[in-house]
Write a protein that holds these residues in place. Structure first.
Motif, short mmCIF file in Angstrom:
data_model
loop_
_atom_site.label_atom_id
_atom_site.label_comp_id
_atom_site.label_asym_id
_atom_site.label_seq_id
_atom_site.Cartn_x
_atom_site.Cartn_y
_atom_site.Cartn_z
N ALA A 57 22.57 41.25 -14.08
CA ALA A 57 21.82 41.57 -15.02
C ALA A 57 21.96 40.35 -16.14
N VAL A 58 22.60 39.42 -15.91
CA VAL A 58 22.99 38.01 -16.45
C VAL A 58 22.25 36.79 -16.01
N LYS A 59 22.62 36.55 -14.73
CA LYS A 59 22.23 35.36 -14.22
C LYS A 59 20.90 35.52 -13.48
N GLU A 60 19.94 34.47 -13.95
CA GLU A 60 18.73 34.45 -13.16
C GLU A 60 18.75 34.34 -11.58
N GLN A 61 18.31 34.78 -10.69
CA GLN A 61 18.25 34.61 -9.25
C GLN A 61 17.02 33.78 -8.79
N VAL A 62 15.92 33.82 -9.72
CA VAL A 62 14.87 32.86 -9.14
C VAL A 62 15.12 31.53 -9.28
N GLY A 63 14.91 30.87 -8.26
CA GLY A 63 15.06 29.29 -8.28
C GLY A 63 16.66 29.07 -7.66
N ARG A 64 17.35 29.84 -7.41
CA ARG A 64 18.94 29.73 -6.63
C ARG A 64 18.45 29.38 -5.25
N SER A 65 19.43 28.56 -4.87
CA SER A 65 19.39 27.93 -3.55
C SER A 65 20.26 28.75 -2.64
N GLY A 66 19.99 28.83 -1.28
CA GLY A 66 20.87 29.53 -0.35
C GLY A 66 20.25 28.88 1.12
N PHE A 67 20.49 29.90 2.13
CA PHE A 67 20.04 29.69 3.27
C PHE A 67 19.52 31.04 4.17
N VAL A 68 18.54 30.89 5.02
CA VAL A 68 17.77 31.81 5.58
C VAL A 68 18.05 31.66 7.14
N ARG A 69 18.16 32.73 7.90
CA ARG A 69 18.12 32.73 9.21
C ARG A 69 17.59 33.77 9.89
N LYS A 70 16.92 33.89 11.12
CA LYS A 70 16.55 35.04 11.85
C LYS A 70 17.79 35.88 12.39
N GLY A 71 17.78 37.12 12.03
CA GLY A 71 18.92 37.98 12.85
C GLY A 71 18.42 38.61 13.98
N GLN A 72 19.43 39.14 14.50
CA GLN A 72 19.33 40.03 15.94
C GLN A 72 18.02 40.90 15.91
N ASP A 73 17.77 41.34 14.77
CA ASP A 73 16.76 42.69 14.82
C ASP A 73 15.38 42.12 14.52
N GLY A 74 15.22 40.69 14.42
CA GLY A 74 14.15 39.89 14.18
C GLY A 74 13.76 39.73 12.45
N ARG A 75 14.69 40.39 11.89
CA ARG A 75 14.19 40.03 10.31
C ARG A 75 14.88 38.83 9.75
N ASN A 76 14.15 38.10 8.82
CA ASN A 76 15.09 37.00 8.36
C ASN A 76 16.05 37.39 7.22
N LEU A 77 16.99 36.72 7.25
CA LEU A 77 18.22 37.20 6.36
C LEU A 77 18.63 36.17 5.47
N PHE A 78 18.76 36.26 4.04
CA PHE A 78 19.21 35.23 3.36
C PHE A 78 20.34 35.50 2.81
N ALA A 79 21.42 34.18 2.60
CA ALA A 79 22.71 34.34 1.91
C ALA A 79 22.80 33.17 1.04
N PHE A 80 23.56 33.11 -0.05
CA PHE A 80 23.96 32.10 -1.12
C PHE A 80 24.86 31.15 -0.24
N ASN A 81 25.63 31.59 0.47
CA ASN A 81 26.67 30.76 1.33
C ASN A 81 25.97 30.58 2.67
N GLU A 82 26.29 29.42 3.42
CA GLU A 82 25.64 29.08 4.72
C GLU A 82 26.02 30.16 5.73
N ILE A 83 24.92 30.57 6.15
CA ILE A 83 25.30 31.60 7.36
C ILE A 83 25.59 30.98 8.62
N GLY A 84 26.70 31.72 9.04
CA GLY A 84 27.15 30.93 10.49
C GLY A 84 26.49 31.88 11.57
N LYS A 85 27.05 31.68 12.63
CA LYS A 85 26.51 32.08 14.04
C LYS A 85 26.19 33.82 13.75
N LEU A 86 24.92 34.08 14.03
CA LEU A 86 24.61 35.69 13.72
C LEU A 86 24.81 36.35 15.15
#
Length: 518
Positions: free
Chosen positions: A489-518
């Protein structure tokens, strides 16, 4: 050949109904509520019994706002039969909150062109009664018309009704999801803090609640208006639904409300003897829509459909925004009136002119697709009083999708009602980023929201992001840590950087830390 003289359309009667009881034995189906509202609208003309009968017999246009509550085999036909009329024009709208204004505009246009003599537009819901009957195990409700098709009304919490698409793959696309996506993007675009934005929304809806508090038709009439502090504070009675909107910033749809308007021409009104103090003039209107897929829009901090509908609605009516004395902006969530205010150069709070006549879909009641029918009814009543000359109603539907604006006046127009809606049904001239269904790599959050469980814990995040090449993607959170950061409720999330990768169920998944092997 001499062209036929154009008629001047007017509203001559309005009526609305509230069935506040939620007892099973008092459950009245939507069609019957609509019929009661129509009869009230006919009575509102103040005609004699014989003239009233004549007016009703000349109804040749029946426009019905589709109801969420109940599926009818042919609702316009059923209403017409109950009124003992055989209209040449019968229409059931699509599901969308723009429908009342759109049907109203179409009725005015047909009267202007001489295609219709007397038109009714109506709509209604009985979701409170339906819920009470369901809880009591009394479905179908006793005495209701036999349901057509599946027998199921519209559920605003059922995402499966949208079919398989990129949104449903990520479990996103309901009103409770999409409007917060816009609010968060709008906040970041204006460089507000999260707290400033929350206070602004709470102040706006507290002002709306004060309006509803004085309206006998409001669902919560008789209860004290919720204050800014109550609306702004998350509590057991005001739990967070989807960030940043707690319950009291969401539309409340479990109501039993119906409304109707009767339109005719000045010529026929004079013939019948309807007093001119009942006449209100539709001046013009316009409407259009953005893409039904929210992820295929230019941005989430503005709505081209809202902006263009407002501009063209005013232009087609021969008015400027300064000439409008009273507004009613649709308000299922705070973002809709905010987007309208932003475009018209009005402040978000403490406006010098009213921007709601009813009190909004939280305090007045959502009324399914039919909220703006009640706004049109209240607009007619206010304009009849004479203190305000011109009014504007903005009706919104879908997921900030469908828009329609109508302008009304207590003074006759200088030109005929517009022949056409000046806008296309769908805006297709907008530049939209490429959307990658399968996204991978470094990414930036364009907007987001987080849905919460009933116990107040965050359940799932919905992220709209951009890859380094500018392509857009949808994603859910990769892990609990990402989810926890997104509910700040304090830090603005819009504009923050992270990483995205496709998960095993077909959905894209986003993380602020680099995503390892899913």
């Amino acid at each position: 050949m001499v062209a036929a003289r154009r008629q001047t359309p007017i509203v001559v009667g309005v009526g609305d109904i509230k069935n506040r009881s939620t007892k099973v034995e008092d459950a009245i189906e939507p069609m019957q509520l609509m019929l009661q509202a129509i009869l009230k609208a006919i009575q509102d003309t103040n005609l004699s019994a014989s003239a009233t009968k004549e007016l009703q017999s000349k109804i040749d246009s029946v426009g019905v706002v589709n109801t969420w509550t109940w599926v009818y085999s042919d609702l316009p036909r059923l209403i017409s039969e109950e009124l003992h009329v055989k209209p040449k024009y019968q229409v059931l709208s699509h599901h969308g909150g723009d429908s009342p204004a759109k049907l109203f505009g179409q009725a005015a246009r047909r009267i202007s062109l001489g295609e219709s003599k007397v038109a009714i537009v109506t709509g209604g819901e009985a979701l409170a009664s339906l819920g009470a009957c369901a809880a009591a195990g009394k479905l179908p409700p006793p005495g209701w018309t036999k349901s057509g098709e599946s027998g199921k009304g519209v559920s605003v919490s059922d995402i499966s009704r949208f079919g398989e698409n990129l949104g449903t793959l990520h479990s996103v696309g309901l009103p409770i999801h999409v409007y917060p996506l816009y609010e968060n993007a709008f906040r970041a675009h204006r460089r507000q803090s999260i707290q400033e934005n929350n206070n602004e929304s709470a102040e706006l809806y507290a002002d709306f609640a004060k309006v509803a508090e004085k309206n006998p038709l409001a669902w919560n009439f008789g209860e004290p208006a919720a204050t800014k502090e109550i609306i702004a504070t998350v509590s057991k009675k005001n739990r967070m639904i989807c960030f940043p909107y707690p319950l009291l910033m969401n539309a409340f749809n479990n109501v039993n409300l119906a409304g109707a308007c009767i339109l005719t021409s000045t010529d026929y009104a004079r013939e019948l003897g309807i007093s001119e103090d009942r006449w209100i003039y539709p001046l013009g209107g316009a409407g259009t829509s953005d893409s039904r897929n929210f992820w295929e829009r230019p941005n989430f901090h503005s709505s081209a459909a809202i902006s263009k509908s407002l501009d063209e609605g005013l232009k087609s009516s021969g008015l400027t925004k300064e000439q409008i004395d009273i507004f009613d902006f649709y308000s299922c969530f705070p973002i809709v009136p905010k987007l309208a205010c932003q475009h018209l150069g009005m402040p978000m709070t403490k406006q010098s002119k009213p921007i709601t006549l009813l009190g909004g879909l939280t305090s007045f009641g959502g009324a399914g697709n039919n909220y703006s029918m009640h706004a049109l009814i209240e607009m007619v009543r206010e304009l009849r009083k004479g203190k305000a000359r011109n009014g504007l109603v903005l009706a919104n539907g879908g997921m900030v999708t469908y828009q329609y604006v109508v302008c009304l006046s207590n003074q006759p127009p200088n030109s005929p009602y517009p022949d056409l809606n000046p806008l296309p049904d769908l805006l297709e001239d907008q530049r939209v980023p490429t959307v990658d269904e399968k996204a991978e790599g470094e990414a930036v959050i364009e907007t987001y929201t987080v849905e919460f469980n009933r116990d107040g814990s965050p359940e799932r995040a919905y992220i709209v992001g951009r890859l380094r090449n500018g392509h857009r993607f949808l994603a859910n959170e990769w892990d609990e840590n990402t989810l926890k950061q997104l509910v700040s409720a304090v830090k603005e999330q819009v504009g923050r950087s992270g990483f995205v990768r496709k998960g095993q169920d077909g959905r894209n998944l986003f993380a602020f830390n680099e995503i390892g092997k899913l």
